[in-house]
Design a protein around this motif. Structure first.
Motif, PDB file in Angstrom:
ATOM      1  N   GLU A   1      -0.560   8.834   1.396  1.00 25.50           N
ATOM      2  CA  GLU A   1      -1.052   7.481   1.162  1.00 25.50           C
ATOM      3  C   GLU A   1      -2.022   7.472  -0.003  1.00 25.50           C
ATOM      4  OE1 GLU A   1      -3.038   6.118   4.692  1.00 25.50           O
ATOM      5  OE2 GLU A   1      -4.752   7.415   4.395  1.00 25.50           O
ATOM      6  N   VAL A   2      -2.313   6.282  -0.469  1.00 24.38           N
ATOM      7  CA  VAL A   2      -3.283   6.098  -1.537  1.00 24.38           C
ATOM      8  C   VAL A   2      -4.305   5.058  -1.064  1.00 24.38           C
ATOM      9  CG1 VAL A   2      -1.910   4.337  -2.729  1.00 24.38           C
ATOM     10  CG2 VAL A   2      -3.562   5.674  -4.018  1.00 24.38           C
ATOM     11  N   GLU A   3      -5.578   5.304  -1.362  1.00 24.26           N
ATOM     12  CA  GLU A   3      -6.621   4.337  -1.013  1.00 24.26           C
ATOM     13  C   GLU A   3      -6.396   3.053  -1.806  1.00 24.26           C
ATOM     14  OE1 GLU A   3     -10.203   6.242  -2.322  1.00 24.26           O
ATOM     15  OE2 GLU A   3     -10.564   7.149  -0.367  1.00 24.26           O
ATOM     16  N   ASP A   4      -6.697   1.938  -1.179  1.00 26.31           N
ATOM     17  CA  ASP A   4      -6.679   0.692  -1.945  1.00 26.31           C
ATOM     18  C   ASP A   4      -8.125   0.323  -2.280  1.00 26.31           C
ATOM     19  OD1 ASP A   4      -7.151   0.142   0.774  1.00 26.31           O
ATOM     20  OD2 ASP A   4      -6.410  -1.894   0.600  1.00 26.31           O
ATOM     21  N   LYS A   5      -8.365   0.092  -3.555  1.00 25.81           N
ATOM     22  CA  LYS A   5      -9.694  -0.238  -4.053  1.00 25.81           C
ATOM     23  C   LYS A   5      -9.724  -1.713  -4.445  1.00 25.81           C
ATOM     24  CE  LYS A   5     -11.548   3.775  -3.661  1.00 25.81           C
ATOM     25  NZ  LYS A   5     -12.669   3.971  -2.755  1.00 25.81           N
ATOM     26  N   ASP A   6     -10.639  -2.433  -3.863  1.00 22.83           N
ATOM     27  CA  ASP A   6     -10.762  -3.870  -4.113  1.00 22.83           C
ATOM     28  C   ASP A   6     -11.387  -4.101  -5.490  1.00 22.83           C
ATOM     29  OD1 ASP A   6     -11.351  -6.587  -4.129  1.00 22.83           O
ATOM     30  OD2 ASP A   6     -11.990  -6.614  -2.034  1.00 22.83           O
ATOM     31  N   VAL A   7     -10.627  -4.746  -6.368  1.00 22.93           N
ATOM     32  CA  VAL A   7     -11.115  -5.068  -7.714  1.00 22.93           C
ATOM     33  C   VAL A   7     -11.113  -6.583  -7.930  1.00 22.93           C
ATOM     34  CG1 VAL A   7     -10.490  -2.851  -8.730  1.00 22.93           C
ATOM     35  CG2 VAL A   7      -8.809  -4.707  -8.707  1.00 22.93           C
ATOM     36  N   THR A   8     -11.281  -7.327  -6.835  1.00 24.07           N
ATOM     37  CA  THR A   8     -11.272  -8.780  -6.892  1.00 24.07           C
ATOM     38  C   THR A   8     -12.491  -9.297  -7.655  1.00 24.07           C
ATOM     39  OG1 THR A   8     -10.209  -8.786  -4.730  1.00 24.07           O
ATOM     40  CG2 THR A   8     -11.156 -10.868  -5.475  1.00 24.07           C
ATOM     41  N   THR A   9     -12.245 -10.286  -8.510  1.00 25.43           N
ATOM     42  CA  THR A   9     -13.327 -10.954  -9.239  1.00 25.43           C
ATOM     43  C   THR A   9     -13.154 -12.463  -9.062  1.00 25.43           C
ATOM     44  OG1 THR A   9     -12.074 -11.180 -11.284  1.00 25.43           O
ATOM     45  CG2 THR A   9     -13.318  -9.131 -10.975  1.00 25.43           C
TER      46      THR A   9
ATOM     47  N   VAL B   1      -6.074  -5.428  -5.812  1.00 26.25           N
ATOM     48  CA  VAL B   1      -6.348  -4.029  -5.478  1.00 26.25           C
ATOM     49  C   VAL B   1      -5.713  -3.105  -6.505  1.00 26.25           C
ATOM     50  CG1 VAL B   1      -6.571  -4.412  -2.987  1.00 26.25           C
ATOM     51  CG2 VAL B   1      -4.342  -3.899  -3.939  1.00 26.25           C
ATOM     52  N   LEU B   2      -6.305  -1.934  -6.619  1.00 31.51           N
ATOM     53  CA  LEU B   2      -5.763  -0.829  -7.411  1.00 31.51           C
ATOM     54  C   LEU B   2      -5.697   0.393  -6.517  1.00 31.51           C
ATOM     55  CD1 LEU B   2      -7.701  -1.135 -10.792  1.00 31.51           C
ATOM     56  CD2 LEU B   2      -5.323  -1.751 -10.345  1.00 31.51           C
ATOM     57  N   GLY B   3      -4.808   1.315  -6.856  1.00 32.32           N
ATOM     58  CA  GLY B   3      -4.707   2.563  -6.107  1.00 32.32           C
ATOM     59  C   GLY B   3      -5.837   3.502  -6.467  1.00 32.32           C
ATOM     60  N   GLY B   4      -6.398   4.136  -5.460  1.00 27.42           N
ATOM     61  CA  GLY B   4      -7.479   5.109  -5.651  1.00 27.42           C
ATOM     62  C   GLY B   4      -6.987   6.522  -5.387  1.00 27.42           C
ATOM     63  N   LEU B   5      -7.753   7.264  -4.601  1.00 32.07           N
ATOM     64  CA  LEU B   5      -7.412   8.646  -4.297  1.00 32.07           C
ATOM     65  C   LEU B   5      -6.204   8.732  -3.370  1.00 32.07           C
ATOM     66  CD1 LEU B   5     -10.976  10.127  -3.653  1.00 32.07           C
ATOM     67  CD2 LEU B   5      -9.558  10.391  -5.688  1.00 32.07           C
ATOM     68  N   LYS B   6      -5.372   9.731  -3.606  1.00 33.43           N
ATOM     69  CA  LYS B   6      -4.205   9.988  -2.758  1.00 33.43           C
ATOM     70  C   LYS B   6      -4.568  11.067  -1.741  1.00 33.43           C
ATOM     71  CE  LYS B   6      -1.140   8.947  -6.565  1.00 33.43           C
ATOM     72  NZ  LYS B   6      -0.308   9.507  -7.614  1.00 33.43           N
ATOM     73  N   SER B   7      -3.931  10.992  -0.586  1.00 30.58           N
ATOM     74  CA  SER B   7      -4.133  12.018   0.436  1.00 30.58           C
ATOM     75  C   SER B   7      -2.866  12.151   1.252  1.00 30.58           C
ATOM     76  CB  SER B   7      -5.321  11.667   1.346  1.00 30.58           C
ATOM     77  OG  SER B   7      -5.068  10.482   2.065  1.00 30.58           O
ATOM     78  N   GLY B   8      -2.791  13.207   2.022  1.00 28.01           N
ATOM     79  CA  GLY B   8      -1.621  13.427   2.855  1.00 28.01           C
ATOM     80  C   GLY B   8      -1.968  14.218   4.099  1.00 28.01           C
ATOM     81  N   GLU B   9      -1.011  14.234   5.017  1.00 26.33           N
ATOM     82  CA  GLU B   9      -1.129  14.988   6.255  1.00 26.33           C
ATOM     83  C   GLU B   9       0.245  15.519   6.644  1.00 26.33           C
ATOM     84  OE1 GLU B   9      -4.577  12.771   8.863  1.00 26.33           O
ATOM     85  OE2 GLU B   9      -2.491  12.186   9.191  1.00 26.33           O
ATOM     86  N   LEU B  10       0.244  16.679   7.272  1.00 26.82           N
ATOM     87  CA  LEU B  10       1.450  17.219   7.871  1.00 26.82           C
ATOM     88  C   LEU B  10       1.205  17.308   9.368  1.00 26.82           C
ATOM     89  CD1 LEU B  10       4.279  18.537   7.578  1.00 26.82           C
ATOM     90  CD2 LEU B  10       3.092  20.734   7.487  1.00 26.82           C
ATOM     91  N   GLY B  11       1.931  16.498  10.123  1.00 26.34           N
ATOM     92  CA  GLY B  11       1.832  16.524  11.575  1.00 26.34           C
ATOM     93  C   GLY B  11       2.955  17.373  12.136  1.00 26.34           C
ATOM     94  N   CYS B  12       2.631  18.258  13.073  1.00 23.30           N
ATOM     95  CA  CYS B  12       3.622  19.184  13.625  1.00 23.30           C
ATOM     96  C   CYS B  12       3.511  19.244  15.140  1.00 23.30           C
ATOM     97  CB  CYS B  12       3.407  20.597  13.101  1.00 23.30           C
ATOM     98  SG  CYS B  12       3.504  20.769  11.323  1.00 23.30           S
TER      99      CYS B  12
END
Length: 133
Positions: A27-35, A44-55
């Motif tokens: 997923e990617v964080e959503d960053k609020d850039v509303t003016t 919104v703009l995309g911020g940092l990406k992250s992931g998980e592996l569930g097993c």
């Protein structure tokens, strides 16, 4: 598509014989850039990406089996690869690779009469890549 032969490798250990479920999520964080110029619409703009592996694994305590493989990895960052099928990587069977933090290990779980299972989720560290060759 029905998953019949999913492939999972953690730290170069192919764990198919123990794996009941493997799920990669990114997923990617959503960053609020509303003016005020947004006229009441959120932007919104995309911020940092992250992931998980569930097993979900079927536990095995034998000397060279699952617990002996995973226990020493606790607290380390190791490579992983997951794909929908054990056949060769290709356009119909992409591989997802990256690194995982082995953040936790639940060596034993279950009730009377249950199979001994291990359910864990590992956060990714760095980029997750998708490749077809």
């Amino acid at each position: 598509m029905v998953l019949l032969a999913e492939y999972l490798s953690i730290n170069a250990n192919v764990l198919n014989e123990f794996t009941k479920k493997a799920e990669i999520a990114v997923e990617v964080e959503d960053k609020d850039v509303t003016t005020f110029a947004s006229l009441g619409w959120k932007e919104v703009l995309g911020g940092l990406k992250s992931g998980e592996l569930g097993c979900e694994f079927l536990q095995d305590f034998a000397a060279t089996k699952l617990d002996a493989i995973m226990w020493p990895l606790l607290g380390t960052v190791v490579p992983f690869e997951v794909r929908a099928d054990q056949s060769a990587v290709g356009v119909n069977n992409p591989k997802y690779t990256g690194n995982l933090l082995i953040k936790s290990w639940n060596p034993l779980s279950g009730s009377v009469g249950d199979e001994a299972t291990v359910g864990v989720t590992f956060p990714t560290s760095g980029a997750v890549t998708r490749a077809t060759s």
